[in-house]
Design a protein around this motif. Structure first.
Motif, PDB file in Angstrom:
ATOM      1  N   ALA A  13       0.805  -1.295   0.138  1.00  0.00           N
ATOM      2  CA  ALA A  13      -0.004   0.216   0.013  1.00  0.00           C
ATOM      3  C   ALA A  13       0.839   1.229   0.061  1.00  0.00           C
ATOM      4  CB  ALA A  13      -0.664  -0.040   1.140  1.00  0.00           C
ATOM      5  N   ALA A  14       2.179   1.051   0.702  1.00  0.00           N
ATOM      6  CA  ALA A  14       2.985   2.385   0.657  1.00  0.00           C
ATOM      7  C   ALA A  14       3.463   2.693  -0.604  1.00  0.00           C
ATOM      8  CB  ALA A  14       4.040   1.979   1.765  1.00  0.00           C
ATOM      9  N   ARG A  15       3.904   1.675  -1.298  1.00  0.00           N
ATOM     10  CA  ARG A  15       4.535   1.959  -2.695  1.00  0.00           C
ATOM     11  C   ARG A  15       3.265   2.599  -3.703  1.00  0.00           C
ATOM     12  NH1 ARG A  15       6.011  -3.806  -2.683  1.00  0.00           N
ATOM     13  NH2 ARG A  15       8.117  -3.865  -1.549  1.00  0.00           N
ATOM     14  N   ARG A  16       2.064   2.288  -3.616  1.00  0.00           N
ATOM     15  CA  ARG A  16       1.005   2.484  -4.383  1.00  0.00           C
ATOM     16  C   ARG A  16       0.701   4.057  -3.821  1.00  0.00           C
ATOM     17  NH1 ARG A  16       1.967  -0.508  -7.631  1.00  0.00           N
ATOM     18  NH2 ARG A  16       1.131  -2.471  -7.941  1.00  0.00           N
ATOM     19  N   ALA A  17       0.701   4.434  -2.604  1.00  0.00           N
ATOM     20  CA  ALA A  17       0.534   5.684  -2.258  1.00  0.00           C
ATOM     21  C   ALA A  17       1.604   6.611  -2.385  1.00  0.00           C
ATOM     22  CB  ALA A  17       0.352   5.761  -0.418  1.00  0.00           C
ATOM     23  N   VAL A  18       2.731   6.348  -2.605  1.00  0.00           N
ATOM     24  CA  VAL A  18       4.112   6.949  -3.218  1.00  0.00           C
ATOM     25  C   VAL A  18       3.382   7.469  -4.644  1.00  0.00           C
ATOM     26  CG1 VAL A  18       6.336   7.004  -3.395  1.00  0.00           C
ATOM     27  CG2 VAL A  18       5.595   6.315  -1.336  1.00  0.00           C
ATOM     28  N   GLU A  19       3.290   6.478  -5.293  1.00  0.00           N
ATOM     29  CA  GLU A  19       3.057   6.377  -6.879  1.00  0.00           C
ATOM     30  C   GLU A  19       1.870   7.666  -6.960  1.00  0.00           C
ATOM     31  OE1 GLU A  19       2.039   2.754  -8.268  1.00  0.00           O
ATOM     32  OE2 GLU A  19       4.230   1.927  -8.115  1.00  0.00           O
ATOM     33  N   ALA A  23       2.531  11.195  -8.618  1.00  0.00           N
ATOM     34  CA  ALA A  23       1.785  11.442  -9.928  1.00  0.00           C
ATOM     35  C   ALA A  23       0.729  12.761  -9.725  1.00  0.00           C
ATOM     36  CB  ALA A  23       0.945  10.383 -10.310  1.00  0.00           C
ATOM     37  N   SER A  24       0.142  12.808  -8.562  1.00  0.00           N
ATOM     38  CA  SER A  24      -0.536  14.132  -8.237  1.00  0.00           C
ATOM     39  C   SER A  24      -0.228  15.057  -7.699  1.00  0.00           C
ATOM     40  CB  SER A  24      -1.810  13.598  -7.474  1.00  0.00           C
ATOM     41  OG  SER A  24      -1.614  13.038  -6.428  1.00  0.00           O
ATOM     42  N   GLY A  25       0.944  15.073  -7.151  1.00  0.00           N
ATOM     43  CA  GLY A  25       1.518  16.293  -6.168  1.00  0.00           C
ATOM     44  C   GLY A  25       0.950  16.343  -4.842  1.00  0.00           C
ATOM     45  N   ALA A  26       0.289  15.310  -4.473  1.00  0.00           N
ATOM     46  CA  ALA A  26      -0.424  15.402  -3.196  1.00  0.00           C
ATOM     47  C   ALA A  26       0.475  15.473  -1.977  1.00  0.00           C
ATOM     48  CB  ALA A  26      -1.485  14.353  -3.238  1.00  0.00           C
ATOM     49  N   GLU A  27       0.013  15.899  -0.763  1.00  0.00           N
ATOM     50  CA  GLU A  27       0.747  15.686   0.213  1.00  0.00           C
ATOM     51  C   GLU A  27       0.434  14.229   0.713  1.00  0.00           C
ATOM     52  OE1 GLU A  27      -1.106  18.315   3.083  1.00  0.00           O
ATOM     53  OE2 GLU A  27      -0.111  20.109   1.867  1.00  0.00           O
ATOM     54  N   LEU A  28       1.510  13.501   1.167  1.00  0.00           N
ATOM     55  CA  LEU A  28       1.286  12.253   1.628  1.00  0.00           C
ATOM     56  C   LEU A  28       1.429  12.122   3.304  1.00  0.00           C
ATOM     57  CD1 LEU A  28       0.807   9.020   1.217  1.00  0.00           C
ATOM     58  CD2 LEU A  28       3.313   8.893   0.788  1.00  0.00           C
ATOM     59  N   HIS A  29       0.249  11.818   3.929  1.00  0.00           N
ATOM     60  CA  HIS A  29       0.265  11.850   5.392  1.00  0.00           C
ATOM     61  C   HIS A  29       0.253  10.432   5.957  1.00  0.00           C
ATOM     62  CE1 HIS A  29      -0.778  15.821   6.605  1.00  0.00           C
ATOM     63  NE2 HIS A  29      -1.061  15.767   5.337  1.00  0.00           N
ATOM     64  N   LEU A  30       0.890  10.176   6.927  1.00  0.00           N
ATOM     65  CA  LEU A  30       1.290   8.499   7.262  1.00  0.00           C
ATOM     66  C   LEU A  30       0.520   8.426   8.491  1.00  0.00           C
ATOM     67  CD1 LEU A  30       2.828   5.838   6.404  1.00  0.00           C
ATOM     68  CD2 LEU A  30       4.773   7.023   7.567  1.00  0.00           C
ATOM     69  N   VAL A  31      -0.128   7.215   8.907  1.00  0.00           N
ATOM     70  CA  VAL A  31      -0.996   7.266  10.282  1.00  0.00           C
ATOM     71  C   VAL A  31      -0.798   5.655  10.557  1.00  0.00           C
ATOM     72  CG1 VAL A  31      -2.811   6.769   8.984  1.00  0.00           C
ATOM     73  CG2 VAL A  31      -2.954   7.659  11.507  1.00  0.00           C
ATOM     74  N   VAL A  71       9.109   5.118   2.427  1.00  0.00           N
ATOM     75  CA  VAL A  71       8.558   6.151   1.546  1.00  0.00           C
ATOM     76  C   VAL A  71       9.482   6.738   0.852  1.00  0.00           C
ATOM     77  CG1 VAL A  71       7.050   8.114   1.692  1.00  0.00           C
ATOM     78  CG2 VAL A  71       6.135   6.224   2.551  1.00  0.00           C
ATOM     79  N   SER A  72      10.583   7.595   1.628  1.00  0.00           N
ATOM     80  CA  SER A  72      11.776   8.379   1.265  1.00  0.00           C
ATOM     81  C   SER A  72      12.461   7.416   0.210  1.00  0.00           C
ATOM     82  CB  SER A  72      12.565   8.866   2.347  1.00  0.00           C
ATOM     83  OG  SER A  72      13.432   9.686   1.727  1.00  0.00           O
ATOM     84  N   LYS A  73      12.711   6.316   0.562  1.00  0.00           N
ATOM     85  CA  LYS A  73      13.464   5.403  -0.136  1.00  0.00           C
ATOM     86  C   LYS A  73      12.702   5.009  -1.708  1.00  0.00           C
ATOM     87  CE  LYS A  73      16.020   0.931  -0.310  1.00  0.00           C
ATOM     88  NZ  LYS A  73      16.414  -0.361   0.579  1.00  0.00           N
ATOM     89  N   GLU A  74      11.306   5.126  -1.699  1.00  0.00           N
ATOM     90  CA  GLU A  74      10.734   4.829  -2.955  1.00  0.00           C
ATOM     91  C   GLU A  74      10.362   6.055  -3.670  1.00  0.00           C
ATOM     92  OE1 GLU A  74       8.790   1.932  -3.983  1.00  0.00           O
ATOM     93  OE2 GLU A  74       9.877   0.757  -2.451  1.00  0.00           O
ATOM     94  N   GLY A  75      11.007   7.353  -3.035  1.00  0.00           N
ATOM     95  CA  GLY A  75      10.955   8.348  -4.193  1.00  0.00           C
ATOM     96  C   GLY A  75       9.911   9.516  -3.545  1.00  0.00           C
ATOM     97  N   GLY A  76       9.272   9.130  -2.454  1.00  0.00           N
ATOM     98  CA  GLY A  76       8.181   9.853  -1.943  1.00  0.00           C
ATOM     99  C   GLY A  76       8.561  10.896  -0.652  1.00  0.00           C
ATOM    100  N   GLU A  77       7.539  11.552  -0.359  1.00  0.00           N
ATOM    101  CA  GLU A  77       7.959  12.698   0.793  1.00  0.00           C
ATOM    102  C   GLU A  77       6.716  12.583   1.759  1.00  0.00           C
ATOM    103  OE1 GLU A  77       8.810  17.262   1.677  1.00  0.00           O
ATOM    104  OE2 GLU A  77       8.887  16.492  -0.460  1.00  0.00           O
ATOM    105  N   VAL A  78       7.025  12.080   2.891  1.00  0.00           N
ATOM    106  CA  VAL A  78       6.095  12.051   3.967  1.00  0.00           C
ATOM    107  C   VAL A  78       5.826  13.447   4.407  1.00  0.00           C
ATOM    108  CG1 VAL A  78       5.321  11.357   6.222  1.00  0.00           C
ATOM    109  CG2 VAL A  78       6.441   9.761   4.650  1.00  0.00           C
ATOM    110  N   TRP A  79       4.695  14.022   4.283  1.00  0.00           N
ATOM    111  CA  TRP A  79       4.218  15.583   4.584  1.00  0.00           C
ATOM    112  C   TRP A  79       4.193  15.374   6.428  1.00  0.00           C
ATOM    113  CZ3 TRP A  79       4.131  19.951   2.233  1.00  0.00           C
ATOM    114  CH2 TRP A  79       3.585  21.160   2.886  1.00  0.00           C
TER     115      TRP A  79
END
Length: 139
Positions: A13-19, A23-31, A71-79
């Motif tokens: 799920a984390a991989r999909r959330a990062v993608e 793609a959408s430029g959205a903030e990613l919150h982790l809970v 998430v960071s390793k997958e190229g995402g950023e946790v807001w």
């Protein structure tokens, strides 16, 4: 918003959330929600050290730190990272509403040993969330 419990489906799920966030430029919150269904504060009189609840919270902090690193390793950023206690499905839905999340991403099955086609937490989140819920299923 990504809800995680450290399970294999949660990692997918984390991989999909990062993608999606990239793609959408959205903030990613982790809970992560530490479930509190029974009083876990119990310990004997005069016993030293943290309660079971405090140990769960410490483990949850480590889990969130590891997930943010992944998430960071997958190229995402946790807001922002959120650690909640209570009933996982209710807390996830409530936080999603509070944040005005456009989507909640969860793994199909969590770390519970019960085997169901879709986990009880993910199905409850999907049924009660104010926004779309992506339930990511493992192999």
């Amino acid at each position: 918003m990504l809800a995680t419990d450290g399970s294999a489906d949660s990692a997918l799920a984390a991989r999909r959330a990062v993608e999606i966030a990239r793609a959408s430029g959205a903030e990613l919150h982790l809970v992560h929600v530490v479930p509190v269904t029974d009083p876990l504060y119990l310990r004997g009189e005069g016993v030293e050290g943290p309660s079971l609840y405090e140990e769960d919270v410490q483990q949850a902090r480590g889990l969130l730190k590891e997930e943010a690193r992944r998430v960071s390793k997958e190229g995402g950023e946790v807001w922002e990272v959120h650690l909640k206690t209570g009933e996982p499905d209710a807390e996830i839905v409530a936080l999603g509403e509070e944040l005005g999340a456009d989507m909640i991403v969860v793994g199909s099955r969590g770390s519970s040993p019960l085997r169901r086609p879709i986990g009880s937490v993910s199905s409850s989140v999907a049924a009660h969330a104010h926004c779309p819920v992506l339930v990511v299923r493992g192999e």
